[in-house]
Design a protein around this motif. Structure first.
Motif, PDB file in Angstrom:
ATOM      1  N   ILE A 330       1.277   9.528   6.292  1.00 22.40           N
ATOM      2  CA  ILE A 330       0.975  10.679   7.139  1.00 22.40           C
ATOM      3  C   ILE A 330       1.547  10.558   8.542  1.00 22.40           C
ATOM      4  CG2 ILE A 330      -1.293   9.810   7.885  1.00 22.40           C
ATOM      5  CD1 ILE A 330      -0.338  13.482   7.123  1.00 22.40           C
ATOM      6  N   ASN A 331       1.549   9.352   9.123  1.00 20.19           N
ATOM      7  CA  ASN A 331       2.087   9.219  10.480  1.00 20.19           C
ATOM      8  C   ASN A 331       3.599   9.421  10.508  1.00 20.19           C
ATOM      9  OD1 ASN A 331      -0.317   8.649  12.077  1.00 20.19           O
ATOM     10  ND2 ASN A 331      -0.450   6.756  10.885  1.00 20.19           N
ATOM     11  N   THR A 332       4.280   8.940   9.478  1.00 22.03           N
ATOM     12  CA  THR A 332       5.720   9.199   9.367  1.00 22.03           C
ATOM     13  C   THR A 332       5.972  10.677   9.161  1.00 22.03           C
ATOM     14  OG1 THR A 332       6.065   7.008   8.418  1.00 22.03           O
ATOM     15  CG2 THR A 332       7.821   8.628   8.088  1.00 22.03           C
ATOM     16  N   ALA A 333       5.139  11.326   8.342  1.00 22.43           N
ATOM     17  CA  ALA A 333       5.277  12.763   8.117  1.00 22.43           C
ATOM     18  C   ALA A 333       5.090  13.542   9.410  1.00 22.43           C
ATOM     19  CB  ALA A 333       4.263  13.224   7.065  1.00 22.43           C
ATOM     20  N   MET A 334       4.128  13.118  10.227  1.00 18.22           N
ATOM     21  CA  MET A 334       3.903  13.761  11.526  1.00 18.22           C
ATOM     22  C   MET A 334       5.142  13.639  12.411  1.00 18.22           C
ATOM     23  SD  MET A 334       0.646  14.925  12.363  1.00 18.22           S
ATOM     24  CE  MET A 334      -1.060  14.774  11.836  1.00 18.22           C
ATOM     25  N   GLU A 335       5.726  12.438  12.439  1.00 19.68           N
ATOM     26  CA  GLU A 335       6.930  12.228  13.247  1.00 19.68           C
ATOM     27  C   GLU A 335       8.078  13.098  12.742  1.00 19.68           C
ATOM     28  OE1 GLU A 335       7.744   8.068  13.010  1.00 19.68           O
ATOM     29  OE2 GLU A 335       5.948   7.473  14.135  1.00 19.68           O
ATOM     30  N   ARG A 336       8.227  13.166  11.433  1.00 18.52           N
ATOM     31  CA  ARG A 336       9.301  13.990  10.867  1.00 18.52           C
ATOM     32  C   ARG A 336       9.070  15.471  11.143  1.00 18.52           C
ATOM     33  NH1 ARG A 336      10.140  12.728   4.730  1.00 18.52           N
ATOM     34  NH2 ARG A 336      11.424  14.600   5.030  1.00 18.52           N
ATOM     35  N   LEU A 337       7.809  15.898  11.042  1.00 19.63           N
ATOM     36  CA  LEU A 337       7.497  17.296  11.317  1.00 19.63           C
ATOM     37  C   LEU A 337       7.847  17.665  12.753  1.00 19.63           C
ATOM     38  CD1 LEU A 337       6.236  20.006  10.532  1.00 19.63           C
ATOM     39  CD2 LEU A 337       3.990  19.041  11.090  1.00 19.63           C
ATOM     40  N   GLU A 338       7.563  16.755  13.669  1.00 20.39           N
ATOM     41  CA  GLU A 338       7.876  17.009  15.079  1.00 20.39           C
ATOM     42  C   GLU A 338       9.376  17.179  15.288  1.00 20.39           C
ATOM     43  OE1 GLU A 338       5.767  15.632  19.193  1.00 20.39           O
ATOM     44  OE2 GLU A 338       6.106  14.092  17.676  1.00 20.39           O
ATOM     45  N   LYS A 339      10.168  16.526  14.442  1.00 17.93           N
ATOM     46  CA  LYS A 339      11.631  16.638  14.519  1.00 17.93           C
ATOM     47  C   LYS A 339      12.170  17.735  13.600  1.00 17.93           C
ATOM     48  CE  LYS A 339      12.002  11.640  15.317  1.00 17.93           C
ATOM     49  NZ  LYS A 339      12.357  10.350  14.668  1.00 17.93           N
ATOM     50  N   ASN A 340      11.265  18.509  13.004  1.00 14.87           N
ATOM     51  CA  ASN A 340      11.642  19.570  12.068  1.00 14.87           C
ATOM     52  C   ASN A 340      12.407  19.011  10.876  1.00 14.87           C
ATOM     53  OD1 ASN A 340      11.637  22.224  11.200  1.00 14.87           O
ATOM     54  ND2 ASN A 340      13.558  22.726  12.235  1.00 14.87           N
ATOM     55  N   ASP A 341      12.042  17.816  10.452  1.00 12.61           N
ATOM     56  CA  ASP A 341      12.716  17.144   9.340  1.00 12.61           C
ATOM     57  C   ASP A 341      11.856  17.237   8.075  1.00 12.61           C
ATOM     58  OD1 ASP A 341      14.270  15.504   7.729  1.00 12.61           O
ATOM     59  OD2 ASP A 341      13.418  13.650   8.545  1.00 12.61           O
ATOM     60  N   VAL A 342      11.638  18.459   7.608  1.00  8.86           N
ATOM     61  CA  VAL A 342      10.907  18.658   6.356  1.00  8.86           C
ATOM     62  C   VAL A 342      11.345  19.995   5.764  1.00  8.86           C
ATOM     63  CG1 VAL A 342       8.944  19.630   7.614  1.00  8.86           C
ATOM     64  CG2 VAL A 342       8.635  18.861   5.257  1.00  8.86           C
ATOM     65  N   ARG A 343      11.492  20.023   4.461  1.00  2.00           N
ATOM     66  CA  ARG A 343      11.864  21.254   3.747  1.00  2.00           C
ATOM     67  C   ARG A 343      10.807  21.562   2.703  1.00  2.00           C
ATOM     68  NH1 ARG A 343      14.675  20.673   7.481  1.00  2.00           N
ATOM     69  NH2 ARG A 343      16.934  20.874   7.646  1.00  2.00           N
ATOM     70  N   TYR A 344       9.782  22.400   2.974  1.00  2.00           N
ATOM     71  CA  TYR A 344       9.520  23.002   4.268  1.00  2.00           C
ATOM     72  C   TYR A 344       8.078  22.743   4.668  1.00  2.00           C
ATOM     73  CZ  TYR A 344      13.971  25.328   4.457  1.00  2.00           C
ATOM     74  OH  TYR A 344      15.310  25.560   4.545  1.00  2.00           O
ATOM     75  N   ARG A 345       7.315  22.117   3.783  1.00  2.00           N
ATOM     76  CA  ARG A 345       5.919  21.829   4.073  1.00  2.00           C
ATOM     77  C   ARG A 345       5.529  20.512   3.435  1.00  2.00           C
ATOM     78  NH1 ARG A 345       3.524  24.557   8.048  1.00  2.00           N
ATOM     79  NH2 ARG A 345       1.450  25.359   7.628  1.00  2.00           N
ATOM     80  N   PHE A 346       5.005  19.587   4.249  1.00  2.00           N
ATOM     81  CA  PHE A 346       4.411  18.385   3.675  1.00  2.00           C
ATOM     82  C   PHE A 346       3.062  18.749   3.072  1.00  2.00           C
ATOM     83  CE2 PHE A 346       6.995  16.010   6.925  1.00  2.00           C
ATOM     84  CZ  PHE A 346       7.705  15.224   6.024  1.00  2.00           C
ATOM     85  N   VAL A 347       2.802  18.229   1.877  1.00  2.00           N
ATOM     86  CA  VAL A 347       1.479  18.323   1.270  1.00  2.00           C
ATOM     87  C   VAL A 347       1.047  16.909   0.907  1.00  2.00           C
ATOM     88  CG1 VAL A 347       0.136  19.149  -0.707  1.00  2.00           C
ATOM     89  CG2 VAL A 347       1.787  20.672   0.401  1.00  2.00           C
ATOM     90  N   VAL A 348      -0.136  16.525   1.384  1.00  2.00           N
ATOM     91  CA  VAL A 348      -0.647  15.185   1.125  1.00  2.00           C
ATOM     92  C   VAL A 348      -1.424  15.189  -0.189  1.00  2.00           C
ATOM     93  CG1 VAL A 348      -2.092  13.312   1.978  1.00  2.00           C
ATOM     94  CG2 VAL A 348      -0.789  14.711   3.601  1.00  2.00           C
ATOM     95  N   ASP A 349      -1.055  14.276  -1.073  1.00  2.00           N
ATOM     96  CA  ASP A 349      -1.795  14.070  -2.310  1.00  2.00           C
ATOM     97  C   ASP A 349      -3.013  13.210  -1.979  1.00  2.00           C
ATOM     98  OD1 ASP A 349      -2.757  13.466  -4.804  1.00  2.00           O
ATOM     99  OD2 ASP A 349      -0.962  12.420  -5.524  1.00  2.00           O
ATOM    100  N   VAL A 350      -4.076  13.886  -1.551  1.00  2.00           N
ATOM    101  CA  VAL A 350      -5.252  13.174  -1.040  1.00  2.00           C
ATOM    102  C   VAL A 350      -5.941  12.399  -2.161  1.00  2.00           C
ATOM    103  CG1 VAL A 350      -7.479  13.420   0.103  1.00  2.00           C
ATOM    104  CG2 VAL A 350      -5.561  14.872   0.797  1.00  2.00           C
ATOM    105  N   ALA A 351      -6.193  13.070  -3.286  1.00  2.00           N
ATOM    106  CA  ALA A 351      -6.867  12.397  -4.394  1.00  2.00           C
ATOM    107  C   ALA A 351      -6.057  11.220  -4.911  1.00  2.00           C
ATOM    108  CB  ALA A 351      -7.148  13.390  -5.523  1.00  2.00           C
ATOM    109  N   GLY A 352      -4.740  11.381  -4.962  1.00  2.00           N
ATOM    110  CA  GLY A 352      -3.867  10.319  -5.431  1.00  2.00           C
ATOM    111  C   GLY A 352      -3.729   9.179  -4.451  1.00  2.00           C
ATOM    112  N   SER A 353      -4.206   9.369  -3.214  1.00  2.00           N
ATOM    113  CA  SER A 353      -4.133   8.324  -2.194  1.00  2.00           C
ATOM    114  C   SER A 353      -5.293   7.337  -2.292  1.00  2.00           C
ATOM    115  CB  SER A 353      -4.113   8.947  -0.794  1.00  2.00           C
ATOM    116  OG  SER A 353      -2.987   9.781  -0.622  1.00  2.00           O
ATOM    117  N   LYS A 354      -6.309   7.664  -3.109  1.00  2.00           N
ATOM    118  CA  LYS A 354      -7.448   6.767  -3.397  1.00  2.00           C
ATOM    119  C   LYS A 354      -8.049   6.221  -2.097  1.00  2.00           C
ATOM    120  CE  LYS A 354      -5.553   5.654  -7.929  1.00  2.00           C
ATOM    121  NZ  LYS A 354      -4.983   4.649  -8.833  1.00  2.00           N
ATOM    122  N   LEU A 355      -8.531   7.134  -1.271  1.00  2.80           N
ATOM    123  CA  LEU A 355      -9.051   6.755   0.040  1.00  2.80           C
ATOM    124  C   LEU A 355     -10.292   5.869  -0.044  1.00  2.80           C
ATOM    125  CD1 LEU A 355      -8.711  10.130   1.982  1.00  2.80           C
ATOM    126  CD2 LEU A 355      -7.058   8.268   1.763  1.00  2.80           C
TER     127      LEU A 355
END
Length: 357
Positions: A330-355
């Protein structure tokens, strides 16, 4: 289904300060009340406004803060007064989790304009407990602010519709642009912008993407289905396109001049602001006066419109273009989003992340 009286804990990823860096955080959920549902979160989209929140760009952030407001999950517990949902339903939760229900906007079913609305994170619920968002394994939400995901719609695809999708759908619907044959512009091709292209095309519009560079031309035309592409610094092409658009949806979340885009509008055209910008925007009044043009804004959408956009996209086969990540990214995704480096929406697989492990 657990007891409604037992307090439960949730595990999320929270920012602790304006650095915006997220890390694991355990907190207590509010009790599931009679009109509440408890949702096990499956997926959550990452929106540019999440960046504003965690970095305190608007000077209103409270920490620790679990962001995330494009939430899709499974109902695991319902209060005794629940009528719309049952355990096992796949549902969505957007930016709002509360409103006063008595003011004019609430009575008109546009509760997103309620002065006492409650955000799904970085706010305080009616019981005094801080609200926390969707980058977590569970949340408790009042029934009014939960929508059913249509059968057959992929849950990860539904997540961006709960903010990006309805944010575009709402003004098109409200301003009467939900008819075919119109010519629209989408300024900025990010998470909201790409949904703007898809939804406007599904409504039968001729769509022009307006961008600061040429690098997204092929994606806009070949992959998203736009009809035309304008580079804002190409003065010749911008002049050729003057007075050609019925509306422009401006999704740019940083300060930018308005005059170049006002010139593209027809008489009575509307420039609809959607980017969250914390510095004043400027324009010269003749740009508006000499075409009876409007600069207006729109904020997400109502719960009614959220349900509508889900069914509209299901019916029209509109999908969001996503990049799936796990929570530890998520922190890398945030950095990439700030640089507009995503096509076009990050979606976090929360359940698959086994928090919870």
């Amino acid at each position: 289904m657990g007891s409604l009286e037992v307090e439960k804990t949730a595990i999320g990823w929270a920012a602790r300060d304006p650095s915006g860096v997220l890390s694991p955080y355990t907190y207590t959920l509010r009790n599931t009340g009679p009109d509440d549902v408890q949702v096990k979160i499956l997926y959550c989209g990452l929106c540019h406004s999440d960046l504003h929140q965690v970095k305190n760009d608007l000077g209103m952030s409270n920490y620790p803060m679990v962001p995330g407001h494009e939430v899709v999950g499974e109902v695991v517990e319902v209060g005794p007064e629940i009528t719309k949902f049952k355990v096992g339903d796949i549902v969505g939760v957007g930016l709002l989790v509360g409103c006063c229900k008595t003011c004019r906007p609430c009575k008109q079913d546009i509760e997103q304009y309620c002065a006492k609305k409650i955000w799904n994170c970085n706010d305080v619920y009616t019981d005094g407990k801080p609200t926390q968002g969707g980058f977590a394994n569970f949340m408790v939400v009042e029934q009014k602010f939960v929508v059913k995901i249509p059968d057959g719609m992929a849950p990860e695809q539904a997540a961006p519709l709960l903010c990006a999708g309805v944010t575009v759908y709402s003004p098109l619907n409200h301003f009467g642009y939900n008819q075919s044959g119109l010519r629209g512009g989408i300024l900025g091709l990010g998470g909201v912008g790409h949904m703007g292209v898809k939804i406007a095309k599904a409504m039968g519009h001729h769509v022009t993407v307006i961008s600061s560079s040429d690098k997204k031309r092929q994606e806009a035309l070949d992959h998203l289905g736009a009809d035309d592409y304008l580079v804002s610094s190409d003065n010749e092409k911008m002049q050729e396109a003057a007075d050609s658009l019925d509306y422009i949806i401006d999704t740019v979340p940083v300060n930018h001049p308005l005059e170049p885009y006002l010139s593209l509008l027809k008489v009575d055209g509307k420039l609809i602001l959607m980017g969250v910008i914390n510095t004043p925007l400027q324009f010269v009044s003749p740009m508006v006066m000499l075409g009876r043009k409007s600069i207006t804004g729109s904020f997400i959408g109502s719960m009614k419109e959220t349900e509508e956009v889900l069914h509209f996209c299901k019916e029209k086969g509109v999908t969001s273009q996503i990049e799936m990540v796990k929570m530890d990214y998520i922190n890398t995704a945030m950095e990439r989003l700030e640089k507009n480096d995503v096509r076009y929406r990050f979606v976090v697989d929360v359940a698959g992340s086994k928090l919870d492990q």
